[in-house]
Design an enzyme around this catalytic site. Structure first.
Site, PDB file in Angstrom:
ATOM      1  N   GLY A  62     -23.426 -16.676  -3.546  1.00 58.28           N
ATOM      2  CA  GLY A  62     -23.995 -15.745  -2.577  1.00 58.28           C
ATOM      3  C   GLY A  62     -24.585 -14.478  -3.158  1.00 58.28           C
ATOM      4  O   GLY A  62     -25.057 -13.632  -2.409  1.00 58.28           O
ATOM      5  N   ASN A  94     -30.776 -16.070  -3.991  1.00 51.58           N
ATOM      6  CA  ASN A  94     -30.370 -15.160  -2.910  1.00 51.58           C
ATOM      7  C   ASN A  94     -31.146 -13.848  -2.927  1.00 51.58           C
ATOM      8  O   ASN A  94     -30.744 -12.884  -2.277  1.00 51.58           O
ATOM      9  CB  ASN A  94     -28.866 -14.862  -3.024  1.00 51.58           C
ATOM     10  CG  ASN A  94     -28.037 -16.131  -2.975  1.00 51.58           C
ATOM     11  OD1 ASN A  94     -28.224 -16.971  -2.086  1.00 51.58           O
ATOM     12  ND2 ASN A  94     -27.152 -16.313  -3.939  1.00 51.58           N
ATOM     13  N   HIS A 216     -27.368 -26.893  -3.604  1.00 53.49           N
ATOM     14  CA  HIS A 216     -26.119 -27.001  -4.364  1.00 53.49           C
ATOM     15  C   HIS A 216     -25.900 -28.421  -4.871  1.00 53.49           C
ATOM     16  O   HIS A 216     -26.012 -29.380  -4.112  1.00 53.49           O
ATOM     17  CB  HIS A 216     -24.942 -26.560  -3.485  1.00 53.49           C
ATOM     18  CG  HIS A 216     -25.083 -25.138  -3.023  1.00 53.49           C
ATOM     19  ND1 HIS A 216     -25.548 -24.812  -1.774  1.00 53.49           N
ATOM     20  CD2 HIS A 216     -24.861 -23.975  -3.670  1.00 53.49           C
ATOM     21  CE1 HIS A 216     -25.590 -23.483  -1.661  1.00 53.49           C
ATOM     22  NE2 HIS A 216     -25.180 -22.961  -2.798  1.00 53.49           N
TER      23      HIS A 216
END
Ligand SMILES: *[C@@H]1O[C@H](CO)[C@@H](O)[C@H](O)[C@H]1NC(C)=O
Ligand SMILES: *[C@@H]1O[C@H](CO)[C@@H](O)[C@H](O)[C@H]1NC(C)=O
Ligand SMILES: *[C@@H]1O[C@H](CO)[C@@H](O)[C@H](O)[C@H]1NC(C)=O
Ligand SMILES: *[C@@H]1O[C@H](CO)[C@@H](O)[C@H](O)[C@H]1NC(C)=O
Length: 243
Positions: A62, A94, A216
């Site tokens: 994150g 991000n 991911h």
């Protein structure tokens, strides 16, 4: 993965003295990846390092170049460094988005240089730098500790998502290269090496690397992404200078 060339290149990594390789990045590099069985690539370079190299993976899901800076995570790595250590920095997933109408605390100031933005985040009027500026700032700190720094471009999202191979680097890929040039540190276009391997492996296998979303990777995917990094490092030329 069974690339003979890769193994040949990796055998050139010299083993000499104890070195820690610190990793700074987001979920795509972090232990545990984006959760739910995914994993980041960082720890998967370990088996390919000859000896005396320890991985210290500080990547965390994150985070952007901005939030990693604000949370003091580059600063923490700096306190741990000894000369001859390496720091590998890889961000981008991000860092996009807009500061308005809602600042998520991760979006960087647009631009590639000394542009500054201000935004109220978490009760603070935060001074926000560009993506390259954050990486240059961190690099300078690490260089001042006598460490070596490598900036890598972000990993691709699944380029087979549409059924046809399509890899368009994000702007943060180019920004990472700018940051490395300005800071005078090493650069690996990790994204391009990963994309090239994904192209070769084909849709079916690569789709299998993305169990929860297009960002991911599974453990098998993380292993390929790690191998692509080492291919970029060692076969890219400069790795022979001592990584
Ligand atoms: C590993 O590092 C130690 C301490 O720096 C050194 O004594 C040893 O020779 C190194 N071993 C190899 C294989 O490089
Ligand atoms: C992970 O799994 C949990 C529980 O099944 C689910 O609620 C969550 O949405 C999943 N997250 C992702 C990113 O798939
Ligand atoms: C530069 O980096 C250091 C260490 O990460 C950090 O404490 C400092 O806030 C950064 N400067 C800016 C302007 O972000
Ligand atoms: C934030 O700080 C800058 C620089 O001092 C200032 O120009 C701006 O007005 C401030 N913004 C807010 C919302 O206070």
């Amino acid at each position: 993965m069974k690339p003979t060339l890769l193994l040949t290149c990796l055998s050139l990594i010299p083993a000499s003295f104890a070195t820690t390789i610190y990793l700074a990045g987001d979920s795509t590099m972090a232990v545990g990846g984006g959760g739910n069985g995914t994993d980041g690539w960082g720890d998967y370079i370990s088996p390919y390092l000859k000896t005396n190299y320890t991985i210290s993976n500080h990547a965390i899901a994150g985070r952007s170049a901005r939030s990693f800076t604000r949370e003091g995570r580059f600063a923490t790595i700096a306190t741990l460094l000894t000369p001859s250590d390496w720091v590998i920095i890889e961000f981008g997933h991000n860092d996009g988005g807009s500061l308005t109408p809602t600042d998520n605390g991760r979006t960087d100031c647009p631009g590639t240089s000394t542009e500054i933005c201000y935004s109220e985040y978490d009760g603070v009027n935060e001074t926000i730098l560009t993506f390259p500026a954050y990486l240059e700032n961190a690099s300078q700190l690490f260089l001042s500790k006598g460490a070596n720094v490598l900036i890598a471009s972000q990993t691709p999202e699944n380029p087979w998502e549409t059924g046809t191979f399509e890899y368009t680097p994000t702007r943060f890929v180019g920004y990472a290269e700018i940051a490395a040039q300005v800071a005078g540190v090493e650069y690996v276009d990790h994204g391009a090496y990963v994309a090239s391997i994904y192209d070769t492996l084909g849709e079916e296998e690569v789709d299998g690397f993305f169990p929860i979303d297009h960002t991911h990777t599974s453990v098998a995917g993380a292993e390929v992404v790690a191998q692509a990094f080492l291919e970029g490092v060692v076969c890219g030329g400069w790795g022979l200078r001592g990584f």
